[in-house]
Design a protein around this motif. Sequence first.
Motif, mmCIF file in Angstrom:
data_model
loop_
_atom_site.group_PDB
_atom_site.id
_atom_site.type_symbol
_atom_site.label_atom_id
_atom_site.label_comp_id
_atom_site.label_asym_id
_atom_site.label_seq_id
_atom_site.Cartn_x
_atom_site.Cartn_y
_atom_site.Cartn_z
ATOM 1 N N VAL A 15 0.836 -1.203 0.000
ATOM 2 C CA VAL A 15 0.000 0.000 0.000
ATOM 3 C C VAL A 15 0.868 1.248 0.000
ATOM 4 N N ALA A 16 1.887 1.259 0.849
ATOM 5 C CA ALA A 16 2.769 2.430 0.925
ATOM 6 C C ALA A 16 3.499 2.660 -0.394
ATOM 7 N N ALA A 17 3.957 1.582 -1.031
ATOM 8 C CA ALA A 17 4.710 1.715 -2.280
ATOM 9 C C ALA A 17 3.824 2.155 -3.436
ATOM 10 N N ALA A 18 2.542 1.768 -3.402
ATOM 11 C CA ALA A 18 1.632 2.075 -4.504
ATOM 12 C C ALA A 18 1.188 3.525 -4.507
ATOM 13 N N ILE A 19 1.284 4.207 -3.355
ATOM 14 C CA ILE A 19 0.872 5.606 -3.282
ATOM 15 C C ILE A 19 1.911 6.462 -4.008
ATOM 16 N N PRO A 20 1.512 7.184 -5.058
ATOM 17 C CA PRO A 20 2.486 7.980 -5.808
ATOM 18 C C PRO A 20 3.186 9.007 -4.926
ATOM 19 N N GLY A 21 4.488 8.923 -4.892
ATOM 20 C CA GLY A 21 5.310 9.842 -4.117
ATOM 21 C C GLY A 21 6.552 10.172 -4.914
ATOM 22 N N PRO A 22 7.611 10.651 -4.258
ATOM 23 C CA PRO A 22 8.833 11.018 -4.983
ATOM 24 C C PRO A 22 9.418 9.863 -5.799
ATOM 25 N N GLY A 23 9.380 8.644 -5.228
ATOM 26 C CA GLY A 23 9.954 7.505 -5.931
ATOM 27 C C GLY A 23 9.198 7.161 -7.198
ATOM 28 N N VAL A 24 7.874 7.044 -7.091
ATOM 29 C CA VAL A 24 7.055 6.714 -8.260
ATOM 30 C C VAL A 24 7.148 7.822 -9.304
ATOM 31 N N THR A 25 7.092 9.080 -8.855
ATOM 32 C CA THR A 25 7.180 10.196 -9.788
ATOM 33 C C THR A 25 8.500 10.178 -10.548
ATOM 34 N N ALA A 26 9.593 9.932 -9.850
ATOM 35 C CA ALA A 26 10.902 9.878 -10.497
ATOM 36 C C ALA A 26 10.990 8.712 -11.476
ATOM 37 N N LEU A 27 10.403 7.570 -11.095
ATOM 38 C CA LEU A 27 10.421 6.410 -11.976
ATOM 39 C C LEU A 27 9.629 6.654 -13.262
ATOM 40 N N VAL A 28 8.431 7.240 -13.113
ATOM 41 C CA VAL A 28 7.615 7.512 -14.291
ATOM 42 C C VAL A 28 8.323 8.513 -15.202
ATOM 43 N N ALA A 29 8.930 9.533 -14.605
ATOM 44 C CA ALA A 29 9.672 10.504 -15.400
ATOM 45 C C ALA A 29 10.821 9.829 -16.143
ATOM 46 N N ARG A 30 11.535 8.928 -15.464
ATOM 47 C CA ARG A 30 12.645 8.219 -16.112
ATOM 48 C C ARG A 30 12.128 7.310 -17.221
ATOM 49 N N ALA A 31 11.002 6.636 -16.975
ATOM 50 C CA ALA A 31 10.436 5.743 -17.997
ATOM 51 C C ALA A 31 10.018 6.525 -19.235
ATOM 52 N N LEU A 32 9.413 7.695 -19.033
ATOM 53 C CA LEU A 32 8.973 8.507 -20.164
ATOM 54 C C LEU A 32 10.155 9.102 -20.920
ATOM 55 N N GLY A 33 11.209 9.450 -20.185
ATOM 56 C CA GLY A 33 12.332 10.110 -20.824
ATOM 57 C C GLY A 33 13.399 9.184 -21.354
ATOM 58 N N SER A 34 13.590 8.030 -20.682
ATOM 59 C CA SER A 34 14.731 7.185 -21.053
ATOM 60 C C SER A 34 14.371 5.734 -21.326
ATOM 61 N N GLY A 35 13.100 5.378 -21.170
ATOM 62 C CA GLY A 35 12.701 4.024 -21.507
ATOM 63 C C GLY A 35 12.641 3.079 -20.317
ATOM 64 N N PHE A 36 12.138 1.876 -20.591
ATOM 65 C CA PHE A 36 11.863 0.908 -19.545
ATOM 66 C C PHE A 36 13.132 0.401 -18.871
ATOM 67 N N ARG A 37 14.183 0.113 -19.659
ATOM 68 C CA ARG A 37 15.389 -0.496 -19.096
ATOM 69 C C ARG A 37 16.046 0.425 -18.069
ATOM 70 N N SER A 38 16.175 1.704 -18.401
ATOM 71 C CA SER A 38 16.797 2.652 -17.484
ATOM 72 C C SER A 38 15.968 2.816 -16.215
ATOM 73 N N VAL A 100 4.034 15.130 -14.493
ATOM 74 C CA VAL A 100 5.282 14.377 -14.556
ATOM 75 C C VAL A 100 5.967 14.706 -15.877
ATOM 76 N N GLU A 101 7.057 15.386 -15.761
ATOM 77 C CA GLU A 101 7.773 15.787 -16.962
ATOM 78 C C GLU A 101 8.687 14.661 -17.434
ATOM 79 N N ALA A 102 8.690 14.445 -18.734
ATOM 80 C CA ALA A 102 9.612 13.461 -19.316
ATOM 81 C C ALA A 102 11.008 14.065 -19.318
ATOM 82 N N ARG A 103 11.922 13.426 -18.625
ATOM 83 C CA ARG A 103 13.275 13.959 -18.523
ATOM 84 C C ARG A 103 14.265 12.896 -18.990
ATOM 85 N N LYS A 104 15.184 13.345 -19.772
ATOM 86 C CA LYS A 104 16.250 12.449 -20.215
ATOM 87 C C LYS A 104 17.239 12.240 -19.080
ATOM 88 N N GLY A 105 17.610 11.010 -18.857
ATOM 89 C CA GLY A 105 18.583 10.724 -17.811
ATOM 90 C C GLY A 105 19.722 9.927 -18.388
#
Length: 205
Positions: A15-38, A100-105
């Motif tokens: 439950v705690a992990a599923a609630i969108p927070g800094p970690g989920v937001t950063a992951l979604v931004a990384r996925a949008l900007g750099s893809g699934f593997r990164s 959530v901004e798509a950011r290149k990493g």
Amino acid sequence: MTLAGFLAYSAALAVAAAIPGPGVTALVARALGSGFRSSLAMSLGLVLGDLTYLTAVVLGLALVAQSFGMVFLVIKWLGVLYLAYLGWSFWTAGITPETVEARKGRDGFVPSVLAGLAVTLGNPKTMIFYLAITPTIVDLKSLTLADYGILAAITAVVLLVVLVPYLALAAKARWFLRSPRALKALNRTAAGFMVGAATAIAVRS
């Protein structure tokens, strides 16, 4: 530890992990900007950060439980109050829509893992969560190395099971983070779980 204890820990962590927070937001931004593997590598860093906090809390509270019974009792009730406060805050305000901004990493494996580790270690609420939930589920006075190993394995598996779908469905997760209706439902659900956890801790001997 009993099977019920492991299941309770798994549910609370999920439950705690599923609630969108800094970690989920950063992951979604990384996925949008750099893809699934990164972003998958970054999620491993988040897991490593959680394991670091879990280890620190288990070692520290085990010492307190064995040496300072009254202090440990105070920590337990502070955890109850904290979880109740989280329930109230989620119900009244909770998570607000954010873009959530798509950011290149950097796409390297090690930099991505380190980025995830930095996100978790830079979020003190993660340690507060483990401080609040661990004394209620784990019998720290009789905790064995095998019990800790199972807890660590559960932590890694639950976090990855919760986080990987966010990465695979990054576009939908982005919409979810901006939808007031979806966030309201999430906030109310999270509030119920937090208050329920606080109640269970309070009545547990």
